[in-house]
Enzyme design. Structure first.
Site, PDB file in Angstrom:
ATOM      1  N   PRO A  81      12.672  -0.415  64.349  1.00 40.66           N
ATOM      2  CA  PRO A  81      13.174   0.875  63.871  1.00 40.66           C
ATOM      3  C   PRO A  81      13.988   1.573  64.952  1.00 40.66           C
ATOM      4  CG  PRO A  81      10.930   0.577  63.141  1.00 40.66           C
ATOM      5  CD  PRO A  81      11.242  -0.593  64.050  1.00 40.66           C
ATOM      6  N   CYS A  82      15.158   2.065  64.554  1.00 38.12           N
ATOM      7  CA  CYS A  82      16.154   2.445  65.555  1.00 38.12           C
ATOM      8  C   CYS A  82      16.683   3.860  65.395  1.00 38.12           C
ATOM      9  CB  CYS A  82      17.333   1.466  65.453  1.00 38.12           C
ATOM     10  SG  CYS A  82      18.008   1.358  63.768  1.00 38.12           S
TER      11      CYS A  82
END
Length: 347
Positions: A81-82
């Site tokens: 997750p970014c």
């Protein structure tokens, strides 16, 4: 046979691409309940693991490999997750629990020493001093792995969408490079929105197709319906008559890529988790008065039509927007297989 464990797998864009390249999907790991349900539905051959990576032990991964009787090269894929690094996130906080999720991959790499690693994430991570990506590179250097990384655009690999992503390929033994682009200037023409979604039958906003799975569109308010009706393909809010404009947009030049229609004959803009919403990007259908359906968004992400999604239309859109484009992952997977084959043949 190449064997894949897909960390942060989401609904399975990377896994679908690697499977299409000829790899065997062993397991998909993600915390998101709806995404894992979608994953399990589409990858019955794989073990779905709905769990926070911080709560997964190395022994659990060893058990997955044992259950699947893994023989042959092991591939770890990961798209942590970014959002903290996204250009769209104006409120970045180092305390965000997602900030260091990539760090949790280190212990699995050290324990299992995969033959290949595929990493995909947002551009910009590589510029953060002592950030998760730079620490990951240091790990690879300490292990003497070979690797390449760069910001690639999926449109150059046959995806009908401009989608720039930070990609890393690593090999335990062999030098590795990115696949050569096949689309662009002097090559094949880019695939465009028309190539992806023209085949689907018309539907109204707030309705779904009776014969095509996931071909459903979010309902629009009467005002949004007026607004999209005032646009032609490729146009955005700047083309509205004054009475339809938002007060916050009057005399404002920025934020033009919202409330817009896609252009039939150009690649799509980057799809996001709100790719079925008219007000959150240029996600309007090129000619029908609605936003993209979940099925159309999936097609722009190059999911095959037999790939189905679990959840509400909004949950489907979030899964689709988060995914790695399938065709992009397939090309990266084929490159990994090519490196292995060429070095085996030459040995």
């Amino acid at each position: 046979m190449f064997n894949v464990i897909d960390f942060f797998c989401g609904c399975g864009g990377t896994s679908a691409g690697l499977r299409a390249a000829g790899m065997k999907i062993i397991a998909g790991i993600d915390y998101d309940e709806k995404a894992i349900k979608t994953y399990h539905l589409n990858f019955p051959e794989a073990i779905p693991v709905q769990k926070d990576i911080k709560q997964i032990s190395e022994d659990e991964i060893a058990e997955l490999l044992r259950k699947k009787h893994v023989k042959g090269p092991l591939v770890f894929s990961a798209c942590a997750p970014c959002q903290p690094f996204s250009q769209q996130n104006r409120f970045k906080k180092s305390s965000d629990t997602r900030f260091c999720l990539l760090d949790d991959l280190h212990r699995f790499i050290i324990r299992f020493r995969p033959d290949y690693i595929l990493l995909e994430n947002v551009p910009g991570m590589q510029k953060i001093d002592n950030g998760p990506f730079s620490k990951f590179l240091n790990l690879l250097r300490d292990l003497n792995d070979k690797f390449c990384f760069d910001v690639l655009n999926a449109v150059n690999y046959g995806v009908p969408q401009n989608r720039r992503r930070l990609v890393l390929l690593a090999s335990k033994k062999y030098n590795i490079e990115f696949p050569v682009p096949k689309y662009g200037s002097g090559l094949r023409p880019f695939r465009v929105v028309r190539d992806a979604i023209a085949k689907y039958p018309p539907i109204d906003h707030g309705s779904s197709s009776s014969c095509i799975k996931d071909h459903e569109a979010a309902k629009l308010s009467s005002l949004l319906l007026q607004r999209i009706s005032a646009l032609r393909p490729g146009e955005d809010r700047r083309s509205w008559p004054d009475e339809l404009k938002l007060k916050c947009h009057v005399n404002k030049k920025g934020h033009t890529d919202v409330y817009g229609r896609l252009d039939w004959d150009k690649p799509s803009v980057t799809l996001t988790t709100k790719c079925i919403s008219l007000s959150n990007g240029r996600f309007g259908h090129p000619s029908q008065n609605r936003a993209l359906s979940a099925r159309e968004a999936a097609a722009i992400q190059t999911f095959p039509d037999d790939f189905t999604f679990v959840g509400s239309v909004w949950e489907k859109g979030r899964q689709i927007g988060n995914a790695v484009p399938v065709l992009f992952a397939k090309e990266l997977g084929r490159q990994i297989m090519k490196v292995e084959r060429e070095n085996k043949d030459g040995s």
